[in-house]
Design a protein around this motif. Structure first.
Motif, mmCIF file in Angstrom:
data_model
loop_
_atom_site.group_PDB
_atom_site.id
_atom_site.type_symbol
_atom_site.label_atom_id
_atom_site.label_comp_id
_atom_site.label_asym_id
_atom_site.label_seq_id
_atom_site.Cartn_x
_atom_site.Cartn_y
_atom_site.Cartn_z
ATOM 1 N N LYS A 378 0.825 -1.215 0.000
ATOM 2 C CA LYS A 378 0.000 0.000 0.000
ATOM 3 C C LYS A 378 0.857 1.262 0.000
ATOM 4 O O LYS A 378 1.866 1.345 0.678
ATOM 5 N N GLN A 379 0.414 2.229 -0.767
ATOM 6 C CA GLN A 379 1.082 3.527 -0.819
ATOM 7 C C GLN A 379 0.267 4.514 0.023
ATOM 8 O O GLN A 379 -0.410 5.391 -0.497
ATOM 9 N N TYR A 390 7.883 8.769 3.978
ATOM 10 C CA TYR A 390 7.191 10.001 3.610
ATOM 11 C C TYR A 390 7.661 11.168 4.467
ATOM 12 O O TYR A 390 7.741 12.314 3.990
ATOM 13 N N ALA A 391 8.000 10.896 5.737
ATOM 14 C CA ALA A 391 8.525 11.954 6.604
ATOM 15 C C ALA A 391 9.818 12.505 6.011
ATOM 16 O O ALA A 391 10.028 13.734 5.977
ATOM 17 N N HIS A 392 10.694 11.624 5.547
ATOM 18 C CA HIS A 392 11.960 12.074 4.958
ATOM 19 C C HIS A 392 11.720 12.853 3.668
ATOM 20 O O HIS A 392 12.316 13.920 3.440
ATOM 21 N N ALA A 393 10.849 12.338 2.820
ATOM 22 C CA ALA A 393 10.560 13.011 1.552
ATOM 23 C C ALA A 393 9.948 14.392 1.784
ATOM 24 O O ALA A 393 10.243 15.349 1.054
ATOM 25 N N ARG A 394 9.094 14.514 2.789
ATOM 26 C CA ARG A 394 8.472 15.808 3.115
ATOM 27 C C ARG A 394 9.527 16.852 3.483
ATOM 28 O O ARG A 394 9.460 17.997 3.036
ATOM 29 N N VAL A 395 10.511 16.430 4.289
ATOM 30 C CA VAL A 395 11.567 17.364 4.691
ATOM 31 C C VAL A 395 12.372 17.808 3.478
ATOM 32 O O VAL A 395 12.697 18.987 3.320
ATOM 33 N N CYS A 396 12.701 16.864 2.612
ATOM 34 C CA CYS A 396 13.473 17.207 1.410
ATOM 35 C C CYS A 396 12.716 18.220 0.560
ATOM 36 O O CYS A 396 13.310 19.142 -0.013
ATOM 37 N N GLY A 397 11.397 18.054 0.496
ATOM 38 C CA GLY A 397 10.573 19.017 -0.235
ATOM 39 C C GLY A 397 10.597 20.386 0.418
ATOM 40 O O GLY A 397 10.685 21.423 -0.265
ATOM 41 N N LEU A 398 10.526 20.425 1.747
ATOM 42 C CA LEU A 398 10.595 21.699 2.482
ATOM 43 C C LEU A 398 11.914 22.408 2.210
ATOM 44 O O LEU A 398 11.942 23.625 1.958
ATOM 45 N N LYS A 399 12.999 21.656 2.274
ATOM 46 C CA LYS A 399 14.315 22.256 2.079
ATOM 47 C C LYS A 399 14.464 22.805 0.660
ATOM 48 O O LYS A 399 14.996 23.899 0.460
ATOM 49 N N GLU A 495 18.738 3.713 7.072
ATOM 50 C CA GLU A 495 19.999 3.165 6.568
ATOM 51 C C GLU A 495 20.443 1.965 7.400
ATOM 52 O O GLU A 495 20.905 0.954 6.866
ATOM 53 N N LEU A 496 20.281 2.046 8.715
ATOM 54 C CA LEU A 496 20.737 0.978 9.600
ATOM 55 C C LEU A 496 19.886 -0.282 9.505
ATOM 56 O O LEU A 496 20.330 -1.354 9.917
ATOM 57 N N VAL A 497 18.678 -0.157 8.973
ATOM 58 C CA VAL A 497 17.867 -1.361 8.731
ATOM 59 C C VAL A 497 17.811 -1.702 7.247
ATOM 60 O O VAL A 497 17.042 -2.564 6.823
ATOM 61 N N GLY A 498 18.635 -1.029 6.445
ATOM 62 C CA GLY A 498 18.767 -1.371 5.032
ATOM 63 C C GLY A 498 17.643 -0.902 4.147
ATOM 64 O O GLY A 498 17.366 -1.519 3.116
ATOM 65 N N VAL A 499 16.993 0.218 4.541
ATOM 66 C CA VAL A 499 15.857 0.743 3.782
ATOM 67 C C VAL A 499 16.230 2.120 3.207
ATOM 68 O O VAL A 499 16.898 2.913 3.865
ATOM 69 N N ASN A 500 15.810 2.392 1.980
ATOM 70 C CA ASN A 500 16.107 3.670 1.335
ATOM 71 C C ASN A 500 15.313 4.821 1.962
ATOM 72 O O ASN A 500 14.203 4.628 2.442
ATOM 73 N N ALA A 501 15.912 6.007 1.920
ATOM 74 C CA ALA A 501 15.235 7.223 2.369
ATOM 75 C C ALA A 501 15.028 8.113 1.148
ATOM 76 O O ALA A 501 15.899 8.904 0.783
ATOM 77 N N PRO A 502 13.871 8.010 0.474
ATOM 78 C CA PRO A 502 13.653 8.766 -0.772
ATOM 79 C C PRO A 502 13.506 10.268 -0.546
ATOM 80 O O PRO A 502 13.028 10.704 0.513
ATOM 81 N N GLU A 503 13.925 11.032 -1.519
ATOM 82 C CA GLU A 503 13.778 12.484 -1.435
ATOM 83 C C GLU A 503 12.475 12.969 -2.040
ATOM 84 O O GLU A 503 12.039 14.084 -1.797
ATOM 85 N N ARG A 504 11.863 12.114 -2.828
ATOM 86 C CA ARG A 504 10.552 12.447 -3.423
ATOM 87 C C ARG A 504 9.667 11.210 -3.378
ATOM 88 O O ARG A 504 10.125 10.097 -3.589
ATOM 89 N N MET A 505 8.391 11.419 -3.158
ATOM 90 C CA MET A 505 7.434 10.307 -3.169
ATOM 91 C C MET A 505 6.134 10.771 -3.805
ATOM 92 O O MET A 505 5.768 11.945 -3.676
#
Length: 505
Positions: A378-379, A390-399, A495-505
């Motif tokens: 699910k998306q 999504y939290a990470h992508a939101r911050v990248c958008g703010l910046k 990163e420590l659990v091997g999951v990507n942190a996307p900048e856009r979603m």
């Protein structure tokens, strides 16, 4: 309250003295509560300094030097090369790899290892099963050819067809004794190649693949047994060699190392293997990831480590429970031997690496886990990994939005006044606690600490994001800096659990 009896004073009087002597530039006030609790309230400067510190440290924020560069080996997956990896193996892969990442981040010199069981009864059964499929495809099938408890997965037909294309029909008239070694070697190497490919796609890499055959070819089992006899931990009886597990660990009986027919047990091979880890290669700590059904085996291996002159406390075992795969609200039944299972590759193709790894690390490893395939795909915010990413992508958008007109966050000092709001303080509190979460995950070898923390952290960020204006607020720079510090924490967790942190979603 604990001091009251020792000091012979009332708890509330002790609390008052503690409160009066708490001095820090970060304390706004203290309060005495109940019968002797001290509540400490932190000021806005504390929160501002936490954020500036997190941004200054960047990628290293949260790191604590627990390992002091000591050598630790993490051995995980180590599935027999008798069939493709299934989702249960995937749980062990995600766990071992994440533990290795966390240990490296906290100061350990880490080596990842896969122990390849390339000999023994299971490989023998694999060879016979493959040979039987070879004969079947060529029209010479016979039920007697297929071994009892043989491997029935369709993948063996594919391997048999490849053998036919490469070698033709030459094995049809060859006695089993002459051809079996070929079938064992070809099938196990082919399956092992597939396992390596699946693990690489799952973002799991090993520093070393250690073959069990190496132990026997180099007489390491024999030398390990001789060492145990010299140290007084092994003895011969009825033509067999026995380990003194009854005296050493209070086992219900002593255990056989070398059978009367001269064939070593798995226990003997495991002792030689761990002797190689501790003695020959000099690891100061060893961590193994095993299936939960091996729980009773831990004490025996620890006894062997003690017998070889090493501290058994330097050996840790992480047990992994079963994974229940759920699709359309129903459990998917699986059996490796019968060839009825969902492969790790199928799960990754359907749900993606990020969801697969995050879901497999959401619970303590020795508790069963339900992997809901429909939820994993699910998306939306009900999907935990999507919620965190999504939290990470939101911050990248703010910046991006803040800096598009030339503004630079590095030029701005964070305003303490943004922490007048509860949501900003709650988010800063969680950023401040990140090093403690890392320490806990490392000391307990528990990646689920970080997936749980990341989910709660994402909730704190989304609450802050939704609490008011950010980009067009009077103190926009401070709010964006707080958001960027939050993104650093989310990215490192993922990163420590091997999951990507996307900048856009």
């Amino acid at each position: 309250m604990k001091l009251a009896k020792i000091l012979r004073q009332k708890p509330i009087d002790i609390a008052k003295k503690i409160s009066e002597n708490l001095n820090s530039e970060y304390i706004e006030k203290t309060e005495i509560a109940g019968a002797g609790f001290v509540n400490v309230f932190l000021n806005k400067k504390f929160y501002a300094d936490v954020i500036e510190d997190a941004l200054k440290q960047g990628d290293s924020y949260g790191s604590v030097d627990l390992g002091k560069n000591k050598k630790v080996q993490v051995e995980f997956v180590s599935a027999n090369p008798t069939g493709p990896l299934h989702i249960g193996h995937g749980r062990g892969a995600a766990l071992g790899d994440s533990v290795a990442r966390i240990l490296k981040f906290t100061g350990w010199d880490v080596q990842r290892e896969y122990y390849v069981n390339d000999s023994g009864l299971q490989i023998e059964t694999l060879g016979r099963s493959t040979r039987a499929r070879y004969f079947e495809i060529l029209g010479r099938g016979d039920e007697a050819l297929f071994p009892e408890n043989g491997y029935k997965g369709d993948y063996l037909y594919d391997i048999a067809r490849e053998i036919i294309s490469l070698e033709g029909e030459k094995f049809l008239e060859m006695p089993e004794k002459e051809s079996l070694e070929f079938f064992k070697k070809f099938a196990s190497e082919k399956i092992m190649s597939g396992i390596k490919n699946d693990l690489e796609k799952f973002r799991v890499k090993f520093d070393k693949f250690f073959p069990e055959g190496y132990l026997h070819e180099n007489n390491l089992v024999k030398s390990a047994m001789e060492d145990l006899k010299t140290r007084g931990y092994a003895y011969e009886q009825d033509g067999a060699l026995w380990f003194k597990t009854e005296d050493t660990i209070g086992d219900d009986k002593d255990r056989v190392l070398i059978r009367a027919n001269g064939i070593p047990t798995y226990f003997a091979s495991d002792i030689a293997y761990h002797r190689n880890k501790f003695i020959t290669r000099g690891f100061e700590r060893v961590i193994d990831v095993w299936g939960a059904d091996h729980h009773g085996y831990i004490a025996r291996v620890k006894a062997a480590i003690k017998a070889m002159g090493k501290n058994p406390d330097d050996f840790d075992v992480l047990l992994i429970q079963l994974v229940n795969l759920i699709r359309d609200g129903k459990n998917v039944n699986m059996s490796t031997r019968a060839g009825e299972f969902i492969t790790l590759a199928e799960v990754v193709d359907e749900a993606g690496v990020d969801a697969a790894r995050f879901f497999l690390l959401m619970r303590k490893s020795d508790s069963k886990i339900d992997f809901d395939m429909d939820l994993a795909k699910k998306q939306g915010n009900e999907n935990p990994v999507y919620y965190v990413q999504y939290a990470h992508a939101r911050v990248c958008g703010l910046k991006r939005e803040y800096e598009k007109n030339g503004a630079k966050l590095s030029d701005e000092k964070i305003s303490e006044e943004i922490f007048a709001g509860k949501e900003a303080r709650d988010l800063a509190d969680m950023i401040a606690s990140f090093p403690d979460e890392i320490k806990s995950a490392s000391e307990t070898l528990s990646p689920h600490v970080l997936t749980g923390y990341a989910t709660s952290f994402a909730g704190a960020f989304h609450s802050f994001y939704n609490s008011g204006r950010i980009i067009d607020a009077p103190d926009a720079a401070g709010r964006v800096k707080l958001s960027c510090a939050a993104a650093e924490v989310v990215r490192k967790c993922l990163e420590l659990v091997g999951v990507n942190a996307p900048e856009r979603m």
